[in-house]
Design a protein around this motif. Sequence first.
Motif, PDB file in Angstrom:
ATOM      1  N   UNK A   1       0.857  -1.186   0.000  1.00  0.00           N
ATOM      2  CA  UNK A   1       0.000   0.000   0.000  1.00  0.00           C
ATOM      3  C   UNK A   1       0.889   1.231   0.000  1.00  0.00           C
ATOM      4  N   UNK A   2       1.016   1.860  -1.164  1.00  0.00           N
ATOM      5  CA  UNK A   2       1.928   2.975  -1.329  1.00  0.00           C
ATOM      6  C   UNK A   2       1.380   4.288  -0.817  1.00  0.00           C
ATOM      7  N   UNK A   3       2.284   5.214  -0.543  1.00  0.00           N
ATOM      8  CA  UNK A   3       1.925   6.578  -0.170  1.00  0.00           C
ATOM      9  C   UNK A   3       3.034   7.504  -0.648  1.00  0.00           C
ATOM     10  N   UNK A   4       2.681   8.761  -0.890  1.00  0.00           N
ATOM     11  CA  UNK A   4       3.667   9.694  -1.433  1.00  0.00           C
ATOM     12  C   UNK A   4       4.013   9.376  -2.871  1.00  0.00           C
ATOM     13  N   UNK A   5       3.072   8.786  -3.589  1.00  0.00           N
ATOM     14  CA  UNK A   5       3.298   8.387  -4.978  1.00  0.00           C
ATOM     15  C   UNK A   5       3.347   6.882  -5.121  1.00  0.00           C
ATOM     16  N   UNK A   6       3.163   6.354  -6.330  1.00  0.00           N
ATOM     17  CA  UNK A   6       3.099   4.913  -6.555  1.00  0.00           C
ATOM     18  C   UNK A   6       4.447   4.233  -6.743  1.00  0.00           C
TER      19      UNK A   6
ATOM     20  N   UNK B   1       5.721   1.329  -4.040  1.00  0.00           N
ATOM     21  CA  UNK B   1       4.931   0.102  -4.080  1.00  0.00           C
ATOM     22  C   UNK B   1       5.183  -0.661  -5.380  1.00  0.00           C
ATOM     23  N   UNK B   2       5.264   0.049  -6.498  1.00  0.00           N
ATOM     24  CA  UNK B   2       5.502  -0.607  -7.786  1.00  0.00           C
ATOM     25  C   UNK B   2       6.883  -1.260  -7.811  1.00  0.00           C
ATOM     26  N   UNK B   3       7.883  -0.599  -7.244  1.00  0.00           N
ATOM     27  CA  UNK B   3       9.244  -1.149  -7.212  1.00  0.00           C
ATOM     28  C   UNK B   3       9.278  -2.429  -6.378  1.00  0.00           C
ATOM     29  N   UNK B   4       8.639  -2.405  -5.215  1.00  0.00           N
ATOM     30  CA  UNK B   4       8.645  -3.588  -4.349  1.00  0.00           C
ATOM     31  C   UNK B   4       7.893  -4.735  -5.008  1.00  0.00           C
TER      32      UNK B   4
ATOM     33  N   UNK C   1      18.260   3.448  -3.005  1.00  0.00           N
ATOM     34  CA  UNK C   1      19.268   3.475  -4.068  1.00  0.00           C
ATOM     35  C   UNK C   1      18.679   3.744  -5.447  1.00  0.00           C
ATOM     36  N   UNK C   2      17.356   3.577  -5.610  1.00  0.00           N
ATOM     37  CA  UNK C   2      16.740   3.737  -6.920  1.00  0.00           C
ATOM     38  C   UNK C   2      16.432   5.209  -7.175  1.00  0.00           C
ATOM     39  N   UNK C   3      17.107   5.776  -8.157  1.00  0.00           N
ATOM     40  CA  UNK C   3      16.933   7.206  -8.438  1.00  0.00           C
ATOM     41  C   UNK C   3      15.553   7.512  -9.018  1.00  0.00           C
ATOM     42  N   UNK C   4      14.829   6.470  -9.456  1.00  0.00           N
ATOM     43  CA  UNK C   4      13.483   6.664 -10.004  1.00  0.00           C
ATOM     44  C   UNK C   4      12.405   6.690  -8.929  1.00  0.00           C
ATOM     45  N   UNK C   5      12.807   6.434  -7.676  1.00  0.00           N
ATOM     46  CA  UNK C   5      11.865   6.442  -6.557  1.00  0.00           C
ATOM     47  C   UNK C   5      12.153   7.654  -5.690  1.00  0.00           C
ATOM     48  N   UNK C   6      11.166   8.510  -5.516  1.00  0.00           N
ATOM     49  CA  UNK C   6      11.323   9.700  -4.692  1.00  0.00           C
ATOM     50  C   UNK C   6      11.588   9.320  -3.236  1.00  0.00           C
ATOM     51  N   UNK C   7      12.395  10.113  -2.550  1.00  0.00           N
ATOM     52  CA  UNK C   7      12.669   9.881  -1.137  1.00  0.00           C
ATOM     53  C   UNK C   7      11.424  10.022  -0.277  1.00  0.00           C
TER      54      UNK C   7
ATOM     55  N   UNK D   1       3.824   3.425  11.499  1.00  0.00           N
ATOM     56  CA  UNK D   1       5.121   3.483  12.174  1.00  0.00           C
ATOM     57  C   UNK D   1       6.136   2.525  11.562  1.00  0.00           C
ATOM     58  N   UNK D   2       5.699   1.723  10.589  1.00  0.00           N
ATOM     59  CA  UNK D   2       6.621   0.852   9.854  1.00  0.00           C
ATOM     60  C   UNK D   2       6.281   0.936   8.375  1.00  0.00           C
ATOM     61  N   UNK D   3       7.296   1.072   7.553  1.00  0.00           N
ATOM     62  CA  UNK D   3       7.088   1.159   6.109  1.00  0.00           C
ATOM     63  C   UNK D   3       8.418   1.001   5.403  1.00  0.00           C
ATOM     64  N   UNK D   4       8.356   0.600   4.137  1.00  0.00           N
ATOM     65  CA  UNK D   4       9.530   0.545   3.283  1.00  0.00           C
ATOM     66  C   UNK D   4       9.622   1.863   2.528  1.00  0.00           C
ATOM     67  N   UNK D   5      10.818   2.385   2.358  1.00  0.00           N
ATOM     68  CA  UNK D   5      10.987   3.671   1.694  1.00  0.00           C
ATOM     69  C   UNK D   5      10.853   4.817   2.672  1.00  0.00           C
ATOM     70  N   UNK D   6      10.252   5.922   2.224  1.00  0.00           N
ATOM     71  CA  UNK D   6      10.107   7.132   3.066  1.00  0.00           C
ATOM     72  C   UNK D   6      11.463   7.580   3.608  1.00  0.00           C
ATOM     73  N   UNK D   7      12.466   7.594   2.742  1.00  0.00           N
ATOM     74  CA  UNK D   7      13.812   7.890   3.225  1.00  0.00           C
ATOM     75  C   UNK D   7      14.007   9.343   3.629  1.00  0.00           C
ATOM     76  N   UNK D   8      13.041  10.194   3.293  1.00  0.00           N
ATOM     77  CA  UNK D   8      13.130  11.567   3.790  1.00  0.00           C
ATOM     78  C   UNK D   8      12.773  11.644   5.275  1.00  0.00           C
ATOM     79  N   UNK D   9      12.203  10.556   5.829  1.00  0.00           N
ATOM     80  CA  UNK D   9      11.844  10.528   7.246  1.00  0.00           C
ATOM     81  C   UNK D   9      12.773   9.638   8.070  1.00  0.00           C
ATOM     82  N   UNK D  10      13.652   8.906   7.408  1.00  0.00           N
ATOM     83  CA  UNK D  10      14.532   7.980   8.113  1.00  0.00           C
ATOM     84  C   UNK D  10      15.913   8.607   8.313  1.00  0.00           C
ATOM     85  N   UNK D  11      16.527   8.228   9.417  1.00  0.00           N
ATOM     86  CA  UNK D  11      17.875   8.707   9.700  1.00  0.00           C
ATOM     87  C   UNK D  11      18.862   8.014   8.770  1.00  0.00           C
TER      88      UNK D  11
END
Length: 352
Positions: A87-92, A95-98, A143-149, A220-230
Amino acid sequence: MGAEAEVMVQLQHTIPVLDVPCCSDLDVKSPESTILQFIPSIRSGSFADTGPRRFMEDEHIRIDDLSAHLGSLMKFPKPSAFYGIFDGHGGPEAAAHVRKNVLGLLFSDTNFPETSEVDDAFLEGVESSLRKGFLLADLALADDCNVSNSSGTTALTALVLGRLLMVANAGDCRAVLCRNGEAIDMSQDHRPNYPSERRRVEELGGFIDDGYLNGILSVTRALGDWDMKLPRGSASPLIAEPEFRQIVLTEEDEFLIIACDGIWDVLSSQQAVSLVRRGLRRHDDPEQCAKDLVMEALRLNTFDNLTVIVVCFTSPDHQELSPMRHRRLRSCSFSAEALYSLQSWLDNKGSH
Protein backbone atom coordinates in the motif's frame (compact mmCIF):
# COMPACT_ATOMS: atom_id res chain seq x y z
CA MET A 1 -4.37 -19.19 -11.19
CA GLY A 2 -4.82 -22.13 -8.83
CA ALA A 3 -3.12 -25.35 -7.95
CA GLU A 4 -4.28 -28.40 -6.03
CA ALA A 5 -2.02 -29.88 -3.39
CA GLU A 6 -0.14 -32.91 -4.70
CA VAL A 7 1.55 -34.36 -1.63
CA MET A 8 1.53 -33.70 2.08
CA VAL A 9 4.75 -32.91 3.89
CA GLN A 10 5.36 -34.92 7.05
CA LEU A 11 6.31 -32.60 9.91
CA GLN A 12 9.33 -33.63 11.93
CA HIS A 13 8.23 -31.47 14.84
CA THR A 14 5.02 -29.72 15.78
CA ILE A 15 5.21 -26.24 14.29
CA PRO A 16 4.89 -23.67 17.08
CA VAL A 17 2.49 -20.78 16.97
CA LEU A 18 4.29 -17.51 17.63
CA ASP A 19 3.94 -16.43 21.24
CA VAL A 20 2.36 -13.03 20.70
CA PRO A 21 -0.36 -11.51 22.86
CA CYS A 22 -2.91 -11.14 20.06
CA CYS A 23 -2.49 -14.72 18.86
CA SER A 24 -2.31 -16.63 22.14
CA ASP A 25 -5.61 -18.29 21.24
CA LEU A 26 -4.27 -19.81 18.03
CA ASP A 27 -3.24 -23.12 19.58
CA VAL A 28 -4.19 -26.02 17.36
CA LYS A 29 -7.16 -27.75 18.96
CA SER A 30 -7.61 -30.66 16.58
CA PRO A 31 -6.19 -34.12 17.39
CA GLU A 32 -2.75 -34.71 15.92
CA SER A 33 -4.06 -37.45 13.64
CA THR A 34 -6.54 -35.00 12.11
CA ILE A 35 -3.82 -32.38 11.59
CA LEU A 36 -1.56 -34.85 9.83
CA GLN A 37 -4.35 -35.84 7.45
CA PHE A 38 -5.18 -32.29 6.35
CA ILE A 39 -3.73 -30.98 3.09
CA PRO A 40 -4.47 -27.36 2.17
CA SER A 41 -6.04 -27.02 -1.27
CA ILE A 42 -4.97 -23.56 -2.40
CA ARG A 43 -7.05 -21.28 -4.61
CA SER A 44 -7.44 -17.53 -4.49
CA GLY A 45 -8.99 -14.43 -5.98
CA SER A 46 -8.26 -10.70 -5.79
CA PHE A 47 -9.81 -7.36 -6.62
CA ALA A 48 -8.50 -3.79 -6.54
CA ASP A 49 -10.17 -0.40 -6.99
CA THR A 50 -8.89 3.18 -6.91
CA GLY A 51 -11.81 4.14 -4.68
CA PRO A 52 -12.39 7.86 -4.06
CA ARG A 53 -8.70 8.69 -4.58
CA ARG A 54 -7.46 10.24 -7.85
CA PHE A 55 -4.59 7.78 -8.28
CA MET A 56 -3.99 4.10 -7.49
CA GLU A 57 -1.00 3.55 -5.20
CA ASP A 58 -1.69 -0.09 -4.19
CA GLU A 59 0.12 -3.07 -5.68
CA HIS A 60 -0.40 -6.77 -5.00
CA ILE A 61 0.92 -10.19 -5.96
CA ARG A 62 -0.91 -13.53 -5.98
CA ILE A 63 0.83 -16.88 -6.62
CA ASP A 64 -1.11 -20.06 -5.85
CA ASP A 65 1.75 -22.40 -6.85
CA LEU A 66 5.06 -20.89 -5.77
CA SER A 67 7.16 -23.93 -6.72
CA ALA A 68 5.92 -23.88 -10.31
CA HIS A 69 6.32 -20.10 -10.51
CA LEU A 70 9.96 -20.10 -9.36
CA GLY A 71 10.90 -23.23 -11.29
CA SER A 72 12.68 -26.45 -10.43
CA LEU A 73 15.69 -24.66 -8.93
CA MET A 74 13.74 -23.98 -5.71
CA LYS A 75 12.59 -26.83 -3.47
CA PHE A 76 9.63 -26.17 -1.16
CA PRO A 77 7.14 -28.22 0.83
CA LYS A 78 3.90 -28.70 -1.11
CA PRO A 79 1.57 -26.97 -1.52
CA SER A 80 3.44 -23.66 -1.62
CA ALA A 81 1.90 -20.25 -2.26
CA PHE A 82 2.80 -16.58 -1.84
CA TYR A 83 0.71 -13.42 -1.56
CA GLY A 84 1.48 -9.78 -0.86
CA ILE A 85 -0.14 -6.35 -0.69
CA PHE A 86 1.93 -3.16 -0.90
CA ASP A 87 0.00 0.00 0.00
CA GLY A 88 1.93 2.97 -1.33
CA HIS A 89 1.92 6.58 -0.17
CA GLY A 90 3.67 9.69 -1.43
CA GLY A 91 3.30 8.39 -4.98
CA PRO A 92 3.10 4.91 -6.55
CA GLU A 93 6.82 4.42 -7.18
CA ALA A 94 7.80 2.60 -3.98
CA ALA A 95 4.93 0.10 -4.08
CA ALA A 96 5.50 -0.61 -7.79
CA HIS A 97 9.24 -1.15 -7.21
CA VAL A 98 8.65 -3.59 -4.35
CA ARG A 99 5.97 -5.49 -6.29
CA LYS A 100 8.31 -5.89 -9.27
CA ASN A 101 11.29 -7.10 -7.25
CA VAL A 102 9.78 -8.87 -4.24
CA LEU A 103 10.29 -12.45 -5.42
CA GLY A 104 13.97 -11.94 -6.10
CA LEU A 105 14.48 -10.04 -2.86
CA LEU A 106 12.78 -12.69 -0.72
CA PHE A 107 13.66 -15.96 -2.42
CA SER A 108 16.95 -15.36 -4.21
CA ASP A 109 18.95 -12.53 -2.70
CA THR A 110 18.46 -13.85 0.84
CA ASN A 111 19.45 -17.51 0.22
CA PHE A 112 15.97 -18.72 1.11
CA PRO A 113 16.15 -22.17 2.78
CA GLU A 114 15.10 -25.09 0.60
CA THR A 115 13.74 -28.41 1.82
CA SER A 116 10.72 -30.67 1.49
CA GLU A 117 10.56 -31.10 5.27
CA VAL A 118 9.37 -28.46 7.73
CA ASP A 119 11.21 -28.41 11.04
CA ASP A 120 12.34 -25.80 13.56
CA ALA A 121 15.56 -24.98 11.71
CA PHE A 122 13.63 -24.45 8.47
CA LEU A 123 11.16 -22.14 10.21
CA GLU A 124 13.97 -20.02 11.61
CA GLY A 125 15.56 -19.85 8.18
CA VAL A 126 12.31 -18.79 6.51
CA GLU A 127 11.70 -16.01 9.02
CA SER A 128 15.29 -14.82 8.72
CA SER A 129 15.09 -14.72 4.92
CA LEU A 130 11.80 -12.81 4.91
CA ARG A 131 13.18 -10.29 7.39
CA LYS A 132 16.30 -9.77 5.26
CA GLY A 133 14.12 -9.43 2.17
CA PHE A 134 12.06 -6.64 3.71
CA LEU A 135 15.20 -4.77 4.76
CA LEU A 136 16.82 -5.27 1.34
CA ALA A 137 13.69 -3.88 -0.31
CA ASP A 138 13.88 -0.85 1.96
CA LEU A 139 17.53 -0.20 1.03
CA ALA A 140 16.80 -0.77 -2.67
CA LEU A 141 14.25 2.06 -2.55
CA ALA A 142 16.93 4.39 -1.20
CA ASP A 143 19.27 3.48 -4.07
CA ASP A 144 16.74 3.74 -6.92
CA CYS A 145 16.93 7.21 -8.44
CA ASN A 146 13.48 6.66 -10.00
CA VAL A 147 11.87 6.44 -6.56
CA SER A 148 11.32 9.70 -4.69
CA ASN A 149 12.67 9.88 -1.14
CA SER A 150 9.17 10.86 -0.04
CA SER A 151 7.59 7.74 -1.58
CA GLY A 152 7.01 4.73 0.65
CA THR A 153 4.87 1.63 1.01
CA THR A 154 3.57 -0.70 3.66
CA ALA A 155 4.11 -4.40 2.99
CA LEU A 156 2.28 -7.53 4.08
CA THR A 157 3.16 -10.98 2.76
CA ALA A 158 1.60 -14.38 3.43
CA LEU A 159 3.54 -17.57 2.70
CA VAL A 160 2.04 -21.07 2.69
CA LEU A 161 4.48 -23.98 2.88
CA GLY A 162 2.75 -27.31 3.39
CA ARG A 163 0.47 -26.68 6.38
CA LEU A 164 2.49 -23.68 7.60
CA LEU A 165 1.04 -20.20 7.18
CA MET A 166 3.53 -17.43 7.93
CA VAL A 167 2.57 -13.75 7.73
CA ALA A 168 5.14 -10.93 7.69
CA ASN A 169 3.89 -7.39 8.11
CA ALA A 170 5.29 -3.87 8.16
CA GLY A 171 2.52 -1.28 8.15
CA ASP A 172 -1.26 -1.23 8.43
CA CYS A 173 -2.40 -3.80 5.89
CA ARG A 174 -4.00 -6.74 7.70
CA ALA A 175 -4.28 -10.52 7.29
CA VAL A 176 -7.28 -12.25 8.89
CA LEU A 177 -7.78 -16.01 9.13
CA CYS A 178 -11.26 -17.56 9.20
CA ARG A 179 -11.34 -20.50 11.59
CA ASN A 180 -14.79 -22.09 11.76
CA GLY A 181 -16.34 -18.71 11.06
CA GLU A 182 -14.28 -16.86 13.67
CA ALA A 183 -11.93 -14.04 12.65
CA ILE A 184 -8.32 -14.51 13.83
CA ASP A 185 -5.98 -11.57 13.20
CA MET A 186 -2.70 -12.78 11.71
CA SER A 187 -1.07 -9.35 11.81
CA GLN A 188 -1.03 -6.20 13.92
CA ASP A 189 -1.66 -2.78 12.41
CA HIS A 190 1.49 -0.69 12.89
CA ARG A 191 -0.13 2.61 13.69
CA PRO A 192 0.97 5.29 16.16
CA ASN A 193 -1.88 4.40 18.56
CA TYR A 194 -0.54 0.83 18.96
CA PRO A 195 1.05 1.10 22.47
CA SER A 196 4.23 -0.89 21.82
CA GLU A 197 4.85 1.04 18.59
CA ARG A 198 4.34 4.36 20.35
CA ARG A 199 6.86 3.37 23.01
CA ARG A 200 9.40 2.30 20.39
CA VAL A 201 8.96 5.53 18.43
CA GLU A 202 9.37 7.74 21.48
CA GLU A 203 12.40 5.80 22.73
CA LEU A 204 14.08 6.48 19.38
CA GLY A 205 13.45 10.22 19.51
CA GLY A 206 10.28 10.34 17.43
CA PHE A 207 6.93 11.76 18.48
CA ILE A 208 3.23 11.24 17.82
CA ASP A 209 1.18 14.30 16.86
CA ASP A 210 -2.58 13.89 16.35
CA GLY A 211 -2.13 10.20 15.49
CA TYR A 212 0.72 10.74 13.02
CA LEU A 213 4.38 9.74 13.30
CA ASN A 214 6.37 12.98 13.58
CA GLY A 215 3.13 14.69 12.56
CA ILE A 216 3.44 13.31 8.99
CA LEU A 217 2.87 9.56 8.56
CA SER A 218 -0.06 7.44 9.76
CA VAL A 219 2.06 4.27 10.08
CA THR A 220 5.12 3.48 12.17
CA ARG A 221 6.62 0.85 9.85
CA ALA A 222 7.09 1.16 6.11
CA LEU A 223 9.53 0.55 3.28
CA GLY A 224 10.99 3.67 1.69
CA ASP A 225 10.11 7.13 3.07
CA TRP A 226 13.81 7.89 3.23
CA ASP A 227 13.13 11.57 3.79
CA MET A 228 11.84 10.53 7.25
CA LYS A 229 14.53 7.98 8.11
CA LEU A 230 17.88 8.71 9.70
CA PRO A 231 21.08 7.88 7.77
CA ARG A 232 21.74 4.19 7.09
CA GLY A 233 22.89 2.32 10.13
CA SER A 234 21.16 4.70 12.52
CA ALA A 235 18.17 3.73 14.65
CA SER A 236 15.11 5.45 13.20
CA PRO A 237 11.56 5.78 14.61
CA LEU A 238 10.24 4.67 11.20
CA ILE A 239 11.47 1.15 10.43
CA ALA A 240 10.98 -1.52 7.76
CA GLU A 241 11.38 -4.44 10.19
CA PRO A 242 8.42 -6.84 9.79
CA GLU A 243 6.54 -8.61 12.57
CA PHE A 244 5.78 -12.31 12.12
CA ARG A 245 2.90 -14.59 13.02
CA GLN A 246 2.58 -18.22 12.03
CA ILE A 247 0.15 -21.07 12.46
CA VAL A 248 -0.37 -24.68 11.43
CA LEU A 249 -3.40 -24.89 9.13
CA THR A 250 -6.05 -27.49 9.97
CA GLU A 251 -9.37 -28.46 8.43
CA GLU A 252 -10.99 -25.80 10.65
CA ASP A 253 -9.17 -23.02 8.74
CA GLU A 254 -11.34 -21.98 5.81
CA PHE A 255 -9.70 -18.94 4.20
CA LEU A 256 -7.40 -15.95 4.66
CA ILE A 257 -8.27 -12.34 3.85
CA ILE A 258 -5.41 -9.95 3.05
CA ALA A 259 -6.41 -6.34 2.56
CA CYS A 260 -5.11 -2.78 2.70
CA ASP A 261 -6.19 -0.34 5.37
CA GLY A 262 -8.94 1.11 3.17
CA ILE A 263 -10.94 -2.03 4.00
CA TRP A 264 -10.17 -2.08 7.73
CA ASP A 265 -10.98 1.62 8.15
CA VAL A 266 -14.67 0.77 7.71
CA LEU A 267 -14.95 -2.98 8.41
CA SER A 268 -13.93 -5.06 11.42
CA SER A 269 -12.07 -8.33 10.95
CA GLN A 270 -15.17 -10.31 11.91
CA GLN A 271 -17.44 -8.35 9.55
CA ALA A 272 -15.09 -9.07 6.66
CA VAL A 273 -14.86 -12.78 7.51
CA SER A 274 -18.64 -13.11 7.78
CA LEU A 275 -19.18 -11.39 4.42
CA VAL A 276 -16.65 -13.61 2.63
CA ARG A 277 -17.96 -16.77 4.30
CA ARG A 278 -21.52 -16.04 3.15
CA GLY A 279 -20.26 -15.40 -0.37
CA LEU A 280 -18.29 -18.64 -0.56
CA ARG A 281 -21.36 -20.58 0.57
CA ARG A 282 -23.41 -18.99 -2.20
CA HIS A 283 -21.06 -19.11 -5.20
CA ASP A 284 -17.69 -20.48 -3.99
CA ASP A 285 -15.77 -17.80 -5.93
CA PRO A 286 -12.93 -16.14 -3.95
CA GLU A 287 -12.49 -13.44 -6.59
CA GLN A 288 -16.14 -12.44 -6.32
CA CYS A 289 -15.74 -12.38 -2.53
CA ALA A 290 -12.77 -10.01 -2.85
CA LYS A 291 -14.87 -7.75 -5.07
CA ASP A 292 -17.79 -7.91 -2.62
CA LEU A 293 -15.49 -6.70 0.19
CA VAL A 294 -14.30 -3.79 -1.92
CA MET A 295 -17.87 -2.86 -2.88
CA GLU A 296 -18.98 -3.00 0.76
CA ALA A 297 -16.12 -0.72 1.82
CA LEU A 298 -17.09 1.76 -0.89
CA ARG A 299 -20.70 1.63 0.30
CA LEU A 300 -19.47 2.47 3.79
CA ASN A 301 -17.63 5.53 2.39
CA THR A 302 -14.00 4.50 2.77
CA PHE A 303 -11.62 7.23 1.61
CA ASP A 304 -8.67 5.15 0.34
CA ASN A 305 -7.51 2.83 -2.45
CA LEU A 306 -8.82 -0.69 -1.98
CA THR A 307 -7.10 -4.03 -2.56
CA VAL A 308 -8.23 -7.46 -1.31
CA ILE A 309 -6.91 -11.02 -1.71
CA VAL A 310 -8.98 -14.00 -0.54
CA VAL A 311 -7.10 -17.31 -0.20
CA CYS A 312 -9.13 -20.50 0.30
CA PHE A 313 -7.58 -23.52 2.03
CA THR A 314 -10.28 -26.10 1.27
CA SER A 315 -11.56 -27.51 -2.01
CA PRO A 316 -15.11 -26.65 -3.15
CA ASP A 317 -16.50 -30.07 -2.13
CA HIS A 318 -15.57 -29.30 1.49
CA GLN A 319 -17.70 -26.17 1.59
CA GLU A 320 -20.79 -26.43 3.76
CA LEU A 321 -24.11 -26.76 2.01
CA SER A 322 -25.92 -23.52 1.28
CA PRO A 323 -28.59 -22.62 3.85
CA MET A 324 -31.13 -22.95 1.03
CA ARG A 325 -30.44 -26.69 0.99
CA HIS A 326 -31.26 -26.94 4.68
CA ARG A 327 -34.77 -25.55 4.26
CA ARG A 328 -37.14 -27.57 6.37
CA LEU A 329 -40.24 -29.18 4.89
CA ARG A 330 -43.48 -28.05 6.41
CA SER A 331 -45.84 -30.72 7.74
CA CYS A 332 -49.60 -30.55 7.98
CA SER A 333 -52.40 -32.86 9.19
CA PHE A 334 -55.88 -33.67 7.90
CA SER A 335 -58.98 -34.66 9.78
CA ALA A 336 -60.60 -38.02 9.11
CA GLU A 337 -63.51 -36.26 7.35
CA ALA A 338 -61.17 -34.37 5.07
CA LEU A 339 -59.25 -37.54 4.21
CA TYR A 340 -62.56 -39.31 3.37
CA SER A 341 -63.61 -36.44 1.11
CA LEU A 342 -60.21 -36.46 -0.62
CA GLN A 343 -60.41 -40.21 -1.20
CA SER A 344 -63.93 -39.90 -2.65
CA TRP A 345 -62.78 -37.15 -5.01
CA LEU A 346 -59.84 -39.26 -6.19
CA ASP A 347 -62.10 -42.27 -6.77
CA ASN A 348 -64.54 -40.16 -8.81
CA LYS A 349 -61.68 -38.71 -10.90
CA GLY A 350 -60.47 -42.22 -11.62
CA SER A 351 -63.88 -43.28 -12.90
CA HIS A 352 -64.02 -40.57 -15.61
